[in-house]
Design an enzyme around this catalytic site. Structure first.
Site, short mmCIF file in Angstrom:
data_model
loop_
_atom_site.label_atom_id
_atom_site.label_comp_id
_atom_site.label_asym_id
_atom_site.label_seq_id
_atom_site.Cartn_x
_atom_site.Cartn_y
_atom_site.Cartn_z
N ALA A 56 -13.56 -17.09 3.67
CA ALA A 56 -12.38 -16.74 4.47
C ALA A 56 -12.23 -17.77 5.78
O ALA A 56 -11.23 -18.24 5.84
CB ALA A 56 -12.47 -15.37 5.05
N GLY A 59 -20.58 -18.86 0.53
CA GLY A 59 -21.16 -18.59 -0.91
C GLY A 59 -20.29 -19.61 -1.66
O GLY A 59 -20.70 -19.72 -2.93
N HIS A 87 -22.56 -9.72 -4.54
CA HIS A 87 -21.33 -9.48 -4.05
C HIS A 87 -21.28 -8.55 -3.00
O HIS A 87 -20.43 -7.54 -3.05
CB HIS A 87 -20.57 -9.13 -5.21
CG HIS A 87 -20.50 -10.01 -6.29
ND1 HIS A 87 -20.35 -9.78 -7.78
CD2 HIS A 87 -20.65 -11.64 -6.39
CE1 HIS A 87 -20.08 -10.85 -8.35
NE2 HIS A 87 -20.45 -11.90 -7.70
N TRP A 111 -29.98 -18.32 4.47
CA TRP A 111 -30.33 -17.70 5.52
C TRP A 111 -31.78 -17.16 5.17
O TRP A 111 -32.13 -16.90 4.02
CB TRP A 111 -29.81 -16.47 5.86
CG TRP A 111 -28.24 -16.56 6.53
CD1 TRP A 111 -27.12 -16.62 5.97
CD2 TRP A 111 -28.08 -16.83 8.09
NE1 TRP A 111 -26.17 -16.82 6.78
CE2 TRP A 111 -26.70 -16.92 8.11
CE3 TRP A 111 -29.00 -16.59 9.16
CZ2 TRP A 111 -26.09 -17.12 9.19
CZ3 TRP A 111 -28.27 -16.76 10.28
CH2 TRP A 111 -27.01 -17.09 10.54
N ALA A 125 -23.18 -21.56 10.82
CA ALA A 125 -24.69 -21.66 11.32
C ALA A 125 -25.27 -22.75 10.31
O ALA A 125 -26.54 -23.11 10.92
CB ALA A 125 -25.24 -20.18 10.84
#
Length: 567
Positions: free
Chosen positions: A16, A95, A503, A66, A37
């Protein structure tokens, strides 16, 4: 310290965030900043593993993750049970840069359910224009259901080019009366179909970073892109968000904004809200956090698609050709008909390759997942060793209907792999698990290649060494036929081995402002504060019946239009 100020400050450059940065900066009067990040992937400089249509190499590349993000899939059996590693993207495109590249829309019934839960303006008729806006469908082109001029190309591998395992699965389904529905994004009925992927005509991945953050977009003077910039906290003046505190190049920086839009994902976004004092008031106080807005829904409603699978050995004639990178070509949507479940609530897919390495090339898998789960987990904030940390628990099979549907799904898979069409195509079928051992072998290293190469040589020596390899090394103590004959054994295996589909969604859900468990309103503004929105998979009132990527992109398109219309 001089503080930069922007009209819109977007936290997270994923499914998004990249969309919002591109669309909002179309208006020259808006000064927009995008903070990510992870590392950037500028046009023409994308790493080869991210571009690859075979997604598993990028998926297991830990430099895109991460680090040390752990989750529980169910309630820990004891206090010493460690959390499982969870692969969540930390790279431009989020993703969409490392996932399986499946471009699935939600079903019309999903959005009817959203509206019933207070997501006004998110019905099928309202979201369809944005699904069309984001895509260039290379197979169906412009039509009432598809677009032909959006940033993201979508395509399918036609059945004539499916690999033997996928074709055998299709034939087994046809023998059961299951139709080929062709366009699963346009036709909400049950049936099998060619999988839609966000690949271009050259078969390369097209992430939101590639589709939306083009050279032309990046050249806009009113758009600032800041990779390797980790937002550590949101900043407020009273009840209004005024910017963020971030870490960049080892330095702390402050950024001001007229509006902050958090697009950090369903695990990170509620954590940022919690740390800002937005959440369950009593829990925040218990963690020593000053309460800014009592919104007990922050972190609740955590959902994923739980799944289980079988795998089996592929004879050489059945294997995916080395020239064909796309390893999953067909999928199957069906209705479980379990009591109190909706239609189209289940999904199967046949994979022609289990991993990047030599043994992976020898194995096929066939999985089933719950498309519309009812189990929900939560994310809570707690103070550990003086630091605020999130405790993430999916509780993925806490609703009995989800467990029953996976049991039923495993029986359906078992019938499928034992259908006559599968004879000679796949052998030595065994229950497949995504264990830590599998995860470690999934890392692309010379050592893993050598280990699996030696194992693959044994697998191809003949049926007996293959049997020994599977039963003693690959899937020890896993007798598929025996397990399928015992309801208790099957249920226990599912409870121990079901995993999610990566998800994560629902933790900052849309709802009516009068609903105390809603976190954002229908324009994705955080209820109870000003100048703050959340736009990512966390806003979903319930996880859609399919992969969440395309719906998250759609949400970015929809909210960008809403912001511009209100300006």
């Amino acid at each position: 310290m001089s503080i930069q100020r922007f009209d819109y400050l977007i936290v997270g450059g994923g499914a998004a965030g990249a969309v919002l940065a591109a669309r909002l900066s179309e208006r020259s009067s808006f000064n927009v900043a995008l903070l990510e990040a992870g590392p950037d992937t500028p046009p023409g400089e994308e790493p080869a593993d991210i571009l690859d249509a075979y997604p598993i190499v990028a998926y297991f590349n830990r430099s895109y993750h991460w680090q040390d993000l752990g989750v529980y899939l169910d309630t820990p059996k004891n206090a010493d049970t460690p959390p499982r590693r969870y692969e969540q993207a930390k790279v431009m495109g989020g993703g969409t840069s490392i996932n399986g590249q499946f471009a699935f829309r939600g079903l019309p019934s999903d959005f009817a359910s959203w509206e019933e839960r207070g997501a006004k303006g998110w019905g099928w008729d309202e979201v369809l224009p944005y699904y069309r806006k984001l895509e260039t469908d290379l197979d169906f082109g412009k039509s009432p259901l598809h677009g032909d001029s959006g940033p993201m190309p979508l395509r399918r591998i036609p059945r004539a080019k499916w690999s033997p395992f996928g074709e055998a699965a299709a034939q087994a389904l046809e023998a059961q009366g299951v139709p080929d529905i062709g366009d699963h994004n346009g036709d909400p009925v049950d049936g099998f179909f060619p999988m839609t992927t966000n690949n271009n005509v050259d078969g390369e991945r097209v992430s939101t970073a590639r589709a939306y953050l083009t050279k032309e977009v990046r050249a806009r003077k009113n758009l600032t892109i800041m990779p390797l910039t980790e937002v550590t906290s949101l900043r407020f003046d009273g009840q209004r968000a005024i910017g963020v505190k971030a870490r960049r190049n080892g330095q702390e920086i402050l950024l001001d904004a007229g509006e902050v839009i958090v697009c950090a994902g369903a695990l990170q976004s509620p954590t940022l809200l919690h740390k800002a004092g937005i959440g369950n008031a009593s829990q925040l106080r218990a963690s020593g956090v000053e309460v800014l807005a009592d919104r007990p829904g922050v972190g609740l409603n955590l959902q994923d698609h739980p799944m289980v699978a079988f795998a089996g050995y592929l004879p050489k004639r059945s294997r995916l050709p080395k020239s064909q990178r796309r390893h999953i070509q067909m999928g199957y949507r069906y209705s479980s008909d379990i009591a109190n479940t909706p239609g189209g609530d289940m999904f199967m897919l046949a994979s022609n390759r289990a991993a990047w390495h030599p043994i992976g090339r020898q194995l096929a898998s066939i999985l089933v997942c719950v498309n519309r789960p009812f189990s929900t987990g939560e994310i809570t904030l707690e103070r550990r060793n003086g630091e605020l940390k999130s405790n993430i628990n999916f509780r993925q099979l806490s609703d009995e209907r989800d467990l029953k549907r996976l049991e039923d799904g495993m029986h359906r898979l078992w019938r499928l792999v034992n259908h006559p069409s599968m004879k000679g195509v796949v052998e030595r079928v065994f229950p497949a698990t995504f264990s830590d051992r599998v995860r470690k072998l999934g890392a692309v290293t010379n050592q893993n290649w050598l280990i699996t190469f030696m194992g693959s040589m044994v697998m191809d020596l003949g049926d007996f060494p293959r049997k020994m390899m599977i039963e003693n090394v690959i899937a020890p103590n896993q007798d598929a036929a025996q397990m399928m004959q015992s309801n208790n054994a099957l249920r226990d295996w599912i409870i121990d081995n079901a995993c999610g589909s990566w998800h994560a969604s629902g933790t900052c859900r849309i709802g009516d402002p009068d609903d105390k468990y809603a976190v954002v309103d229908s324009s994705c503004r955080v209820i109870g504060v000003e100048g703050l929105r959340v736009v990512d998979a966390s806003i979903m009132p319930s996880v859609i019946s399919g992969n969440t990527m395309l719906t998250t992109v759609m949400a970015g398109e929809k909210i960008a239009d809403a912001i511009k219309a209100a300006a």
